[in-house]
Design an enzyme around this catalytic site. Structure first.
Site, short mmCIF file in Angstrom:
data_model
loop_
_atom_site.label_atom_id
_atom_site.label_comp_id
_atom_site.label_asym_id
_atom_site.label_seq_id
_atom_site.Cartn_x
_atom_site.Cartn_y
_atom_site.Cartn_z
N GLU A 122 0.84 -1.20 0.00
CA GLU A 122 0.00 0.00 0.00
C GLU A 122 0.88 1.25 0.00
O GLU A 122 1.83 1.35 0.77
CB GLU A 122 -0.89 -0.03 1.24
CG GLU A 122 -2.31 0.30 0.98
CD GLU A 122 -3.04 -0.65 0.05
OE1 GLU A 122 -3.09 -0.35 -1.17
OE2 GLU A 122 -3.55 -1.68 0.50
N ASP A 156 -3.95 0.23 -9.57
CA ASP A 156 -5.35 -0.11 -9.85
C ASP A 156 -5.56 -0.52 -11.30
O ASP A 156 -6.24 -1.51 -11.59
CB ASP A 156 -6.25 1.10 -9.54
CG ASP A 156 -6.16 1.52 -8.09
OD1 ASP A 156 -5.56 0.78 -7.29
OD2 ASP A 156 -6.67 2.62 -7.77
MG MG Z 1 -10.06 4.71 -7.47
#
Ligand code: MG
Ligand code: ADP
Length: 370
Positions: free
Chosen positions: A19, A161
């Site tokens: 992260e 992502d």
């Molecule tokens: Mg997003």
């Protein structure tokens, strides 16, 4: 015959670990969710772009490709800047988009840290590729969708992502080195070990566009500059960070460096076929690091992680950028239902929204449906 219409799909993702590493040239380890966004698209010959989303009812966007190059983008509804950004970016790279009708519908919770935004941009991007630009590579699609988020929607994400939505495969984690773009698909068969991955969407908005995310990025860049390295990825151990005079920057750098080490360690364990329970302590350590060193946790996430661990999860952590959103918990299948109840009770007892809880199985990346 050239295709003029169809349906395309791209998944949301959950990041198992890694992260705030993607904008530091580090490592990430996401899996695609079975939840995703469907883009029903039809090519038009007249330059018109008409976009609708089930998740933005009454908000039809009607524009033209010519307008896209000139229009003040602030006139477009915020959600539409993601798909319009994708279309504009294809055009800017020399692909003629003759016109499109696009209907969107998603099963990814929006703003939950499960990347509904990449599901949206990637479903549109593969539709546009198939209809107008078949030569565009997957690497280019990652770049196009990331640019759509960064430049047109104004959200400064890294490549995690979009890479997850486009590259993940069923049954596998995607190990991605964001510096080199090198990927590896690592088998992640939890059921074989009597395990499951619980996702708890706390319903607390994660406000990614808030300044906190930009501040963290800037802090990481400053720490790297003060340590004389191009990025924090270039520091394999946290020993170096003592050279940073500012204690806040020391903590930020320590998170990134130890998080990269955790991704590598977990990848190594799973690659070797070890029982996935052995990765659990690294998941929880990742949470502690995000809470204490990177300071991106939030009260509902703390409550959910604590309740999951009390209810027998082997490891649990917030997932996504933080500030709100979701947590994940690695737990024995036989305990999952009772644990979900405990987590729900813990959240509602404190006055937080009732969570949406589901299990995640590693699913397919973006593809055409028909
Ligand atoms: Mg997003
Ligand atoms: P996340 O990606 O974690 O869900 P983001 O804040 O990055 O959260 O992206 C959420 C935004 O993406 C929404 O506010 C909206 O603008 C847009 N979005 C995502 N999915 C859809 C959809 N199906 N329809 C319309 N807009 C969407």
């Amino acid at each position: 015959m050239e295709s003029t219409a169809g349906r395309w799909w791209a998944p949301g993702r959950v990041n198992l670990i890694g992260e705030h590493t993607d904008y530091n040239d580090g490592y990430v380890l996401p899996l695609a969710l079975p939840l995703g966004t469907t883009c029903t698209a039809r090519a038009r010959p007249d330059g018109v772009l008409r976009l609708r989303s089930e998740q933005a009812p009454g908000d039809t966007v009607d524009t033209t490709t010519a307008d896209l190059s000139t229009a003040g983008w602030s006139d477009f509804p915020a959600w539409s800047r993601y798909p319009l950004g994708v279309i504009r970016e294809f055009e800017r790279r020399g692909h003629e988009i003759r016109g499109l009708d696009i209907d969107l519908d998603s099963t990814v919770p929006i703003g939950a840290g499960l990347s509904s935004s990449a599901a949206l941009t990637c479903s549109v991007a593969i539709a546009v590729r198939d209809l107008f630009a078949p030569s565009v590579s997957t690497a280019d699609l990652i770049d196009i969708t990331r640019t759509a988020e960064n430049v047109y929607a104004g959200v400064p994400t890294g490549v995690l992502d979009q890479s997850a939505a486009l590259l993940c495969t069923p049954g596998h984690l995607l190990f991605l080195d964001t510096r080199t773009g090198k990927t590896e698909h690592i088998p992640f068969d939890l059921a074989r070990h009597g395990l499951t991955l619980l996702i708890v969407d706390t319903g607390a908005p994660h406000r990614l566009m808030d300044s906190a995310y930009a501040t963290r990025r800037a802090e990481c860049a400053t720490a790297a500059a003060q340590l004389d390295v191009p990025t924090l990825r270039d520091l394999p151990t946290a020993a170096e960070i003592d050279r940073l005079p500012d204690p806040v920057l020391r903590r930020r750098a320590r998170h990134v460096i130890t998080e990269n080490a955790r991704v590598l360690r977990i990848a190594e364990q799973l690659r070797s076929g070890a029982d996935p329970r052995t990765i659990a302590p690294f998941l929880t350590a990742g949470h502690t690091s995000l809470r204490d060193d990177f300071e991106v946790s939030a009260p509902p996430l703390e409550t959910a992680v604590a309740a999951a661990l009390t209810a027998g999860a082997h490891g649990a952590r917030l997932t996504g950028a933080g500030f709100g959103g979701s947590i994940l918990a690695l737990i024995d299948q036989r305990r999952a239902t009772a644990a979900s109840e405990r987590i729900r009770e813990a959240l509602t007892a404190k006055g937080f929204t009732a969570p949406h809880i589901f299990t995640a199985t590693p699913s397919a990346g973006a593809h055409r449906l028909g």
